[in-house]
Design a protein around this motif. Structure first.
Motif, PDB file in Angstrom:
ATOM      1  N   GLY A 103      -3.763   3.764  -1.786  1.00 37.51           N
ATOM      2  CA  GLY A 103      -4.279   2.510  -2.307  1.00 37.51           C
ATOM      3  C   GLY A 103      -3.159   1.526  -2.547  1.00 37.51           C
ATOM      4  N   GLN A 110      -7.521   0.478  -7.709  1.00 37.32           N
ATOM      5  CA  GLN A 110      -7.564   0.349  -6.255  1.00 37.32           C
ATOM      6  C   GLN A 110      -6.811   1.530  -5.632  1.00 37.32           C
ATOM      7  OE1 GLN A 110      -8.987  -2.509  -4.161  1.00 37.32           O
ATOM      8  NE2 GLN A 110     -10.187  -2.144  -6.002  1.00 37.32           N
ATOM      9  N   LEU A 111      -7.209   2.742  -6.032  1.00 40.14           N
ATOM     10  CA  LEU A 111      -6.651   3.995  -5.538  1.00 40.14           C
ATOM     11  C   LEU A 111      -7.804   4.932  -5.203  1.00 40.14           C
ATOM     12  CD1 LEU A 111      -3.808   4.569  -8.172  1.00 40.14           C
ATOM     13  CD2 LEU A 111      -3.492   3.815  -5.808  1.00 40.14           C
ATOM     14  N   TYR A 112      -7.615   5.765  -4.162  1.00 45.40           N
ATOM     15  CA  TYR A 112      -8.714   6.578  -3.657  1.00 45.40           C
ATOM     16  C   TYR A 112      -8.171   7.915  -3.144  1.00 45.40           C
ATOM     17  CZ  TYR A 112     -10.459   1.787  -3.358  1.00 45.40           C
ATOM     18  OH  TYR A 112     -10.775   0.480  -3.643  1.00 45.40           O
ATOM     19  N   LEU A 148      -9.564   0.426   1.768  1.00 41.85           N
ATOM     20  CA  LEU A 148      -8.667  -0.674   2.114  1.00 41.85           C
ATOM     21  C   LEU A 148      -8.597  -0.881   3.625  1.00 41.85           C
ATOM     22  CD1 LEU A 148      -5.678  -0.225  -0.385  1.00 41.85           C
ATOM     23  CD2 LEU A 148      -7.802  -1.525  -0.662  1.00 41.85           C
ATOM     24  N   THR A 192      -8.977   5.168   3.277  1.00 42.56           N
ATOM     25  CA  THR A 192      -9.476   4.581   2.038  1.00 42.56           C
ATOM     26  C   THR A 192     -10.229   3.295   2.378  1.00 42.56           C
ATOM     27  OG1 THR A 192      -7.696   3.025   1.478  1.00 42.56           O
ATOM     28  CG2 THR A 192      -7.308   5.366   0.966  1.00 42.56           C
ATOM     29  N   GLN A 251       0.828  -1.207   0.000  1.00 42.29           N
ATOM     30  CA  GLN A 251       0.000   0.000   0.000  1.00 42.29           C
ATOM     31  C   GLN A 251       0.865   1.261   0.000  1.00 42.29           C
ATOM     32  OE1 GLN A 251      -2.988  -0.137   3.092  1.00 42.29           O
ATOM     33  NE2 GLN A 251      -3.687  -2.180   2.491  1.00 42.29           N
TER      34      GLN A 251
END
Length: 308
Positions: free
Chosen positions: A167, A151-153, A199, A197, A130
């Motif tokens: 992410g 998978q990025l925020y 995750l 996030t 991460q």
């Protein structure tokens, strides 16, 4: 006229080997730090951690150290400064903010910071590598659109054209060129957990459960919610915000605007670092902003406030 004071509690990133030196110069504060940070709490002597950047910036140690430094600065100054109108904390600093506001005792807050870090690290162990990275020079809405398929925020919004994103590290290179093409800049942060996030969804419930057992009183001072910039003054609200902010976007821009809306005239960041006071000064220049870390002595902080 008495200044309308806001206290700012920093997040990770400003740690350095001398981060406790100013505080240890005061015998009373040095004694508090010895009580709060014995080797049994940290797993090893504080001096060893401060001399090793790998340890100092590790999530597990960074979070309790930031909370301890923030609360030690507050306990050293609170009887000599005006009563704050607001308290605001950035990321892990939001937990420290409730220590400043009297909703949790310092040693409890340090313990909660350690638990928070442990829960987050457990998420990392079950995930690909991460990352958190700063993006500037691009509209946050455009950044969010680039991140959305991956998978990025957006983790923290700091201005219309600056944010922290997080992410999976492996996805960062997929959008880096697009951000640079739009005229933006990317800086990878020394944080290996994609906090704020989705995750971190798995940590919300267990941390909320722990908070319910430890936050037993309402905050004495108003605390700004990192999720919205709204004032929190009940323990139930604090539990909800402190748990949910671990997996949802922090709106620090709204917190800064809330300071202006509440007619804050002076803001003191408790340190280490001066990122929060610098951001607030840039966004609302009429607010006098300093960090404790900018002074050579704690008395210097008091003298500055008395001159305003």
């Amino acid at each position: 006229m008495m200044p309308r004071l806001a206290i700012l509690c920093p997040g990770q990133g400003g740690q350095h080997p001398a981060m406790f030196d100013l505080l240890r110069a005061d015998p009373r504060t040095a004694e508090l730090l010895d009580q709060w940070l014995p080797p049994t709490v940290l797993g090893q002597p504080l001096e060893r951690i401060l001399s090793d950047d790998t340890l100092l910036f590790s999530n597990l140690l960074a979070q309790p150290l930031i909370v301890a430094a923030t609360l030690a600065a507050w306990f050293a100054l609170k009887d000599a400064v005006p009563a704050p109108e607001l308290v605001a904390g950035y990321s892990i600093g939001e937990l420290a903010a409730y220590g400043v506001a009297g909703a949790v005792q310092p040693q409890q807050a340090i313990g909660l910071a350690t638990l928070r870090a442990n829960l987050m690290d457990a998420c990392v162990q079950q995930s690909p590598r991460q990352v958190l990275f700063a993006v500037s020079g691009v509209d946050v809405r455009a950044v969010a659109a680039l991140l959305a398929p991956l998978q990025l925020y957006v983790a923290i919004e700091t201005d219309a054209d600056s944010c922290i994103a997080g992410g999976h590290y492996q996805d960062l290179h997929l959008i880096a060129d697009d951000i640079l093409r739009l005229g933006g800049k990317i800086s990878v942060l020394p944080v290996t957990v994609a906090s704020h996030t989705p995750l971190m969804d798995a940590v919300v419930a267990p941390f909320a459960e722990e908070l319910r057992g430890q936050l037993s009183v309402d905050p004495i001072l108003p605390v700004l919610s990192g999720l919205s910039g709204q004032v929190v003054n009940r323990k139930e609200q604090a539990i909800s915000v402190l748990s949910n902010q671990m997996a949802h976007t922090i709106h620090w821009d709204d917190c800064m605007d809330a300071c202006a809306e509440h007619r804050i005239t002076v803001a003191l960041e408790l340190g280490p670092g001066s990122a929060l006071s610098s951001m607030l000064r840039a966004r609302h220049p009429h607010i006098a902003c300093r960090s404790v870390s900018e002074f050579r002595t704690l008395q210097g902080v008091v003298n500055w406030l008395e001159r305003l």
